[in-house]
Design a protein around this motif. Structure first.
Motif, PDB file in Angstrom:
ATOM      1  N   ARG A   1     109.117  23.118  98.216  1.00  0.00           N
ATOM      2  CA  ARG A   1     108.936  23.263  99.680  1.00  0.00           C
ATOM      3  C   ARG A   1     107.466  23.031 100.017  1.00  0.00           C
ATOM      4  O   ARG A   1     106.634  22.862  99.109  1.00  0.00           O
ATOM      5  CB  ARG A   1     109.398  24.646 100.158  1.00  0.00           C
ATOM      6  CG  ARG A   1     108.605  25.814  99.584  1.00  0.00           C
ATOM      7  CD  ARG A   1     109.198  27.159 100.018  1.00  0.00           C
ATOM      8  NE  ARG A   1     108.610  28.267  99.275  1.00  0.00           N
ATOM      9  CZ  ARG A   1     107.646  29.054  99.744  1.00  0.00           C
ATOM     10  NH1 ARG A   1     107.159  28.859 100.947  1.00  0.00           N
ATOM     11  NH2 ARG A   1     107.172  30.033  99.005  1.00  0.00           N
TER      12      ARG A   1
ATOM     13  N   ARG B   1     110.312  27.296  90.945  1.00  0.00           N
ATOM     14  CA  ARG B   1     110.684  28.570  90.297  1.00  0.00           C
ATOM     15  C   ARG B   1     112.182  28.745  90.290  1.00  0.00           C
ATOM     16  O   ARG B   1     112.761  29.206  89.325  1.00  0.00           O
ATOM     17  CB  ARG B   1     110.067  29.736  91.089  1.00  0.00           C
ATOM     18  CG  ARG B   1     108.638  29.947  90.814  1.00  0.00           C
ATOM     19  CD  ARG B   1     108.236  31.309  91.244  1.00  0.00           C
ATOM     20  NE  ARG B   1     108.011  31.395  92.679  1.00  0.00           N
ATOM     21  CZ  ARG B   1     107.249  32.309  93.241  1.00  0.00           C
ATOM     22  NH1 ARG B   1     106.649  33.204  92.484  1.00  0.00           N
ATOM     23  NH2 ARG B   1     107.069  32.337  94.549  1.00  0.00           N
TER      24      ARG B   1
ATOM     25  N   TYR C   1      92.190  35.257  98.365  1.00  0.00           N
ATOM     26  CA  TYR C   1      92.563  33.832  98.374  1.00  0.00           C
ATOM     27  C   TYR C   1      91.321  32.948  98.284  1.00  0.00           C
ATOM     28  O   TYR C   1      91.254  32.036  97.451  1.00  0.00           O
ATOM     29  CB  TYR C   1      93.332  33.547  99.656  1.00  0.00           C
ATOM     30  CG  TYR C   1      93.783  32.123  99.822  1.00  0.00           C
ATOM     31  CD1 TYR C   1      94.912  31.649  99.170  1.00  0.00           C
ATOM     32  CD2 TYR C   1      93.085  31.238 100.652  1.00  0.00           C
ATOM     33  CE1 TYR C   1      95.340  30.337  99.335  1.00  0.00           C
ATOM     34  CE2 TYR C   1      93.506  29.923 100.823  1.00  0.00           C
ATOM     35  CZ  TYR C   1      94.636  29.478 100.167  1.00  0.00           C
ATOM     36  OH  TYR C   1      95.055  28.176 100.328  1.00  0.00           O
TER      37      TYR C   1
ATOM     38  N   THR D   1     103.050  25.235 107.108  1.00  0.00           N
ATOM     39  CA  THR D   1     104.008  25.518 106.032  1.00  0.00           C
ATOM     40  C   THR D   1     104.292  27.012 106.113  1.00  0.00           C
ATOM     41  O   THR D   1     103.743  27.712 106.972  1.00  0.00           O
ATOM     42  CB  THR D   1     103.383  25.210 104.656  1.00  0.00           C
ATOM     43  OG1 THR D   1     102.236  26.069 104.485  1.00  0.00           O
ATOM     44  CG2 THR D   1     102.956  23.756 104.535  1.00  0.00           C
TER      45      THR D   1
HETATM   46  N1  LIG Z   1      99.225  25.309 104.199  1.00  0.00           N
HETATM   47  C1  LIG Z   1      97.919  25.243 104.327  1.00  0.00           C
HETATM   48  O1  LIG Z   1      97.389  25.240 105.459  1.00  0.00           O
HETATM   49  C2  LIG Z   1      97.016  25.157 103.112  1.00  0.00           C
HETATM   50  C3  LIG Z   1      95.643  24.971 103.332  1.00  0.00           C
HETATM   51  C4  LIG Z   1      94.797  24.850 102.227  1.00  0.00           C
HETATM   52  C5  LIG Z   1      95.321  24.900 100.955  1.00  0.00           C
HETATM   53  N2  LIG Z   1      96.660  25.095 100.758  1.00  0.00           N
HETATM   54  C6  LIG Z   1      97.144  25.139  99.372  1.00  0.00           C
HETATM   55  O2  LIG Z   1      98.185  24.195  99.191  1.00  0.00           O
HETATM   56  C7  LIG Z   1      99.111  24.668  98.203  1.00  0.00           C
HETATM   57  C8  LIG Z   1     100.520  24.631  98.771  1.00  0.00           C
HETATM   58  O3  LIG Z   1     100.544  25.454  99.919  1.00  0.00           O
HETATM   59  P1  LIG Z   1     101.775  25.516 100.937  1.00  0.00           P
HETATM   60  O4  LIG Z   1     101.170  25.686 102.275  1.00  0.00           O
HETATM   61  O5  LIG Z   1     102.735  24.422 100.679  1.00  0.00           O
HETATM   62  O6  LIG Z   1     102.406  26.922 100.513  1.00  0.00           O
HETATM   63  P2  LIG Z   1     103.903  27.462 100.590  1.00  0.00           P
HETATM   64  O7  LIG Z   1     104.614  26.818 101.717  1.00  0.00           O
HETATM   65  O8  LIG Z   1     103.819  28.939 100.541  1.00  0.00           O
HETATM   66  O9  LIG Z   1     104.544  26.923  99.215  1.00  0.00           O
HETATM   67  C9  LIG Z   1     104.018  27.392  98.007  1.00  0.00           C
HETATM   68  C10 LIG Z   1     104.714  26.721  96.854  1.00  0.00           C
HETATM   69  O10 LIG Z   1     104.135  27.274  95.650  1.00  0.00           O
HETATM   70  C11 LIG Z   1     105.196  27.795  94.862  1.00  0.00           C
HETATM   71  N3  LIG Z   1     104.793  28.914  94.037  1.00  0.00           N
HETATM   72  C12 LIG Z   1     104.260  30.098  94.422  1.00  0.00           C
HETATM   73  N4  LIG Z   1     104.086  30.905  93.355  1.00  0.00           N
HETATM   74  C13 LIG Z   1     104.535  30.193  92.272  1.00  0.00           C
HETATM   75  C14 LIG Z   1     104.638  30.467  90.896  1.00  0.00           C
HETATM   76  N5  LIG Z   1     104.300  31.651  90.373  1.00  0.00           N
HETATM   77  N6  LIG Z   1     105.119  29.512  90.075  1.00  0.00           N
HETATM   78  C15 LIG Z   1     105.506  28.307  90.573  1.00  0.00           C
HETATM   79  N7  LIG Z   1     105.467  27.996  91.873  1.00  0.00           N
HETATM   80  C16 LIG Z   1     104.986  28.930  92.713  1.00  0.00           C
HETATM   81  C17 LIG Z   1     106.269  28.205  95.870  1.00  0.00           C
HETATM   82  O11 LIG Z   1     107.508  28.369  95.202  1.00  0.00           O
HETATM   83  P3  LIG Z   1     108.666  29.371  95.762  1.00  0.00           P
HETATM   84  O12 LIG Z   1     109.422  28.577  96.786  1.00  0.00           O
HETATM   85  O13 LIG Z   1     109.463  29.699  94.549  1.00  0.00           O
HETATM   86  O14 LIG Z   1     107.971  30.564  96.350  1.00  0.00           O
HETATM   87  C18 LIG Z   1     106.221  27.015  96.814  1.00  0.00           C
HETATM   88  O15 LIG Z   1     106.900  25.918  96.265  1.00  0.00           O
HETATM   89  C19 LIG Z   1      98.639  26.070  97.823  1.00  0.00           C
HETATM   90  O16 LIG Z   1      97.903  26.003  96.622  1.00  0.00           O
HETATM   91  C20 LIG Z   1      97.766  26.465  98.989  1.00  0.00           C
HETATM   92  O17 LIG Z   1      96.795  27.420  98.618  1.00  0.00           O
HETATM   93  C21 LIG Z   1      97.512  25.221 101.816  1.00  0.00           C
END
Ligand SMILES: NC(=O)c1ccc[n+]([C@@H]2O[C@H](COP(=O)([O-])OP(=O)(O)OC[C@H]3O[C@@H](n4cnc5c(N)ncnc54)[C@H](OP(=O)(O)O)[C@@H]3O)[C@@H](O)[C@H]2O)c1
Length: 247
Positions: A13, A35, A170, A205
């Motif tokens: 996702r 996961r 974070y 997200t």
């Molecule tokens: N969204 C933003 O604005 C933003 C900005 C800067 C950086 N980021 C970075 O971009 C990355 C993705 O963020 P996102 O916004 O897509 O977050 P998200 O929507 O919360 O999705 C997080 C993803 O990481 C997986 N995950 C979490 N813990 C895990 C674990 N222990 N083992 C394997 N997978 C795991 C989740 O799996 P599950 O579905 O199983 O929970 C999900 O697929 C992150 O590293 C985040 O810090 C995001």
């Protein structure tokens, strides 16, 4: 040209899924880590319907056995790995937010450990485990999903866009991840492997929340760009959509 092999952690996702979508038409086989296998299979069905050559590997980054499982999977199926997108991450709170999760002075230590376990320690364990396979690639690419919130320069500059956006656990985990990017890129400077940190933008997200400024369709661009850098591309940098960010 031989097909390249990519692994995106947390690809079921959010940004991981979007990045997999953005890698269509690139002659890259995308393996998403998920996961929950059923959720991963659903995501793969959507990716294939969109034209992405995708597979899923059940993968929890905090389970040490899963790093070995990933190594064995790529070694036995492909003998190497071209692209690793370290995308899986947790926020340890909501954005934007207040309260102990966001406070340097009150952060619960168990939360700090949990956030670092996922965003830093386990990511390094996985990357270092897979490194021998990435070394076998013609042009290895490692993309570490950092965040502008990991920038010490911007956090320390009154008036910067993130000066008041402080989420200690974070932010510190992403600052530490940026250190890994720089150190690993230095170690690999005489190889064809490029290692960079990505800031995807503030993206709608589950983690970014509905107030985020970028649509999901825009959010995979930085990761996809860094995953497909040419031989003349940068290494050891921190980027958002092609522009360098301050550490
Ligand atoms: N969204 C933003 O604005 C933003 C900005 C800067 C950086 N980021 C970075 O971009 C990355 C993705 O963020 P996102 O916004 O897509 O977050 P998200 O929507 O919360 O999705 C997080 C993803 O990481 C997986 N995950 C979490 N813990 C895990 C674990 N222990 N083992 C394997 N997978 C795991 C989740 O799996 P599950 O579905 O199983 O929970 C999900 O697929 C992150 O590293 C985040 O810090 C995001």
């Amino acid at each position: 040209m031989a097909q390249k092999i990519a692994f995106i952690t947390g690809g079921n996702r959010g940004l991981g899924f979007q990045t997999a979508l953005d890698l269509k038409n690139t002659n890259i086989k995308v393996v998403i880590g998920s996961r929950d296998l059923a959720q991963g299979e659903e995501a793969v069905a959507k990716l294939r319907a969109a034209g992405v050559d995708a597979d899923v590997l059940q993968f929890d980054i905090t389970n040490p056995a899963d790093a070995q499982k990933a190594y064995d999977y790529f070694d036995s199926n492909y003998g190497h790995l071209d692209i690793l997108i370290n995308n899986a991450g947790i926020a340890g709170g909501t954005f934007p937010g207040t309260g102990p999760a966001h406070s340097a002075g009150e952060v619960p230590l168990d939360l700090l450990h949990r956030v670092f376990e996922t965003n830093f320690f386990s990511l390094i364990a996985l990357t270092n485990k897979l490194l021998p396979l990435i070394r076998k690639s013609e042009a290895g690419r490692i993309v570490n999903l950092s965040s502008i919130l990991g920038s010490l320069t911007l956090h320390g500059t009154p008036g910067s866009p993130i000066y008041h956006a402080k989420s200690f656990a974070y932010d510190a985990s992403k600052t530490a991840l940026n250190a890994y990017t720089i150190h690993l890129a230095y170690e690999l400077r005489d190889t064809k492997i490029k290692v960079n940190s990505a800031h995807p933008g503030w993206v709608k997200t589950d983690m970014g929340g509905p107030e985020a400024t970028l649509e999901l369709s825009e959010g995979g661009k930085t990761s996809a760009e860094l995953a497909t850098l040419g031989a003349d591309g940068p290494t050891g940098g921190f980027f958002h959509q092609g522009k360098a960010l301050p550490w």
